[in-house]
Design an enzyme around this catalytic site. Structure first.
Site, short mmCIF file in Angstrom:
data_model
loop_
_atom_site.label_atom_id
_atom_site.label_comp_id
_atom_site.label_asym_id
_atom_site.label_seq_id
_atom_site.Cartn_x
_atom_site.Cartn_y
_atom_site.Cartn_z
N SER A 38 53.58 34.70 54.14
CA SER A 38 53.01 34.50 53.31
C SER A 38 51.57 33.95 53.58
CB SER A 38 53.60 33.21 52.31
OG SER A 38 53.20 33.11 50.96
N ASP A 92 57.86 42.35 46.57
CA ASP A 92 57.11 41.46 46.71
C ASP A 92 56.17 41.65 45.46
OD1 ASP A 92 55.38 39.27 46.96
OD2 ASP A 92 55.64 39.36 49.00
N HIS A 146 59.17 38.14 47.11
CA HIS A 146 58.39 37.49 48.27
C HIS A 146 59.32 36.58 49.14
CE1 HIS A 146 54.85 35.92 49.96
NE2 HIS A 146 55.31 34.45 49.79
#
Length: 337
Positions: free
Chosen positions: A129, A284, A313
């Site tokens: 991330s 995602d 995600h």
């Protein structure tokens, strides 16, 4: 969780001009640095994550094996452990904490690795991330130092769609009457809970919810998941001003803003000399695979490996063993190359 070290950055001038006096970087290490400091790996934290939240990818027999590598997990500025609105004295405390970029974070980490540990070459930089964003930034800022990168479920530049999602999180946090423009005396829990529910629609995929995979995680219903997982996540010692600081960093992330590239993201990506394995997740909603396929087109030595499955995600969050094995295997192959 309180067992970590602090590196004093001193008077640290940020990319946008403010100087954080007495700035510091919190970090944790795993393993031992070897004689020529050639086994170092940097594994940055993510949005609101702390170093212990990265430990799922570190362990015996894994790619990030402390018996073989010296793994450094630096806490991102604004996460509550490194310099943050919640721990900085006036005048840069709370709502007055300055804007911090990905470039600022990585420059602080570079200072830690070179001055504290004497490292001149990194075997790998990897992260999930916002950790992936810092991974890209390392490769652009210090190409001579980074041998390999493996960003997963993240991007080199924040897309407009991603910025819109984050506007929802920001609006939820700041709409709470208790927020008081960032000068709150008590945590704005209504805003934190609202932000959690905004996030809940993005962190996992539509298929994750369709298949009610949250039941496999121990949650008895959708509402139980929203409260137990998501609201619990945002209420777990997460400060609203800290979240907003990291949110600004995320919204404004772009390797093209590295000094010398004049906002040209493609030029910055083309400057990367590290061998790259880029791992977006199939579903995602923040960082879709096509975005990272675009990035790979411009990195000279990059391979795209899409993490399959429906975890969205959070394929990169360490919650699903299949996804963890996929990421770990890719890291093993990259480190062996």
């Amino acid at each position: 969780m309180s067992d970590y070290s602090t590196y004093e950055l001193g008077d640290f001038t940020l990319q946008h001009g403010a100087t954080l006096r007495g700035a510091h970087l919190a970090y944790q290490t795993y393993g031992t640095i070897n004689g020529d400091a050639s086994n170092a790996i940097v594994y940055p934290t993510w949005y609101s994550g702390r170093h212990w939240d990265n430990e799922w990818l570190i362990g015996e027999g894994m790619a990030l094996d402390p018996a073989k590598y010296f793994i450094v997990v630096p806490n991102m500025v604004g996460n509550g452990l490194s310099s943050s609105p919640s721990n900085t004295p006036p005048p840069y405390d709370r709502a007055r904490f300055p804007a911090v970029t990905m470039y600022d974070n990585v420059r602080a980490q570079h200072q830690l690795m070179t001055e504290r540990f004497g490292v001149t070459r990194l075997a790998l930089v990897t992260g999930w991330s916002m950790g992936a964003g810092q991974t890209y930034q390392w490769a652009v800022s210090y190409p001579e130092m980074v041998a390999r990168i493996a960003p997963f479920c993240g991007s080199s530049v924040t897309s407009e769609h991603n910025k819109v999602f984050l506007e929802g999180v920001k609006a939820a946090l700041t709409a709470d009457e208790a927020f008081r423009g960032g000068w709150y005396e008590r945590p704005p829990t209504t805003g934190l809970r609202a932000a959690a529910r905004v996030y809940a629609g993005w962190g996992f995929s539509q298929a994750f919810y369709w298949n009610r995979v949250y039941r496999q995680m121990g949650y008895s219903s959708l509402e139980d998941f929203l409260v137990g997982f998501w609201e619990g996540f945002f209420l777990d010692d997460r400060d609203a001003n800290n979240l907003l600081t990291m949110l600004w960093t995320w919204q404004n992330a772009d390797v093209g803003n590295t000094p010398g590239f004049d906002g040209d993201t493609v030029k910055a990506l083309r400057s990367i000399t590290a061998k790259a394995v880029v791992m977006p997740a199939e579903k995602d909603l923040y960082f879709p695979p096509e975005d990272e396929a675009w990035a790979c087109e411009h990195i000279p030595d990059a391979e795209l490996r899409v993490i399959p499955g429906i975890w969205g995600h959070f394929a990169g969050g360490g919650s699903n063993p299949d996804d963890t094995r996929f990421v770990d295997q890719a890291l093993k192959e990259l480190l062996a190359s």
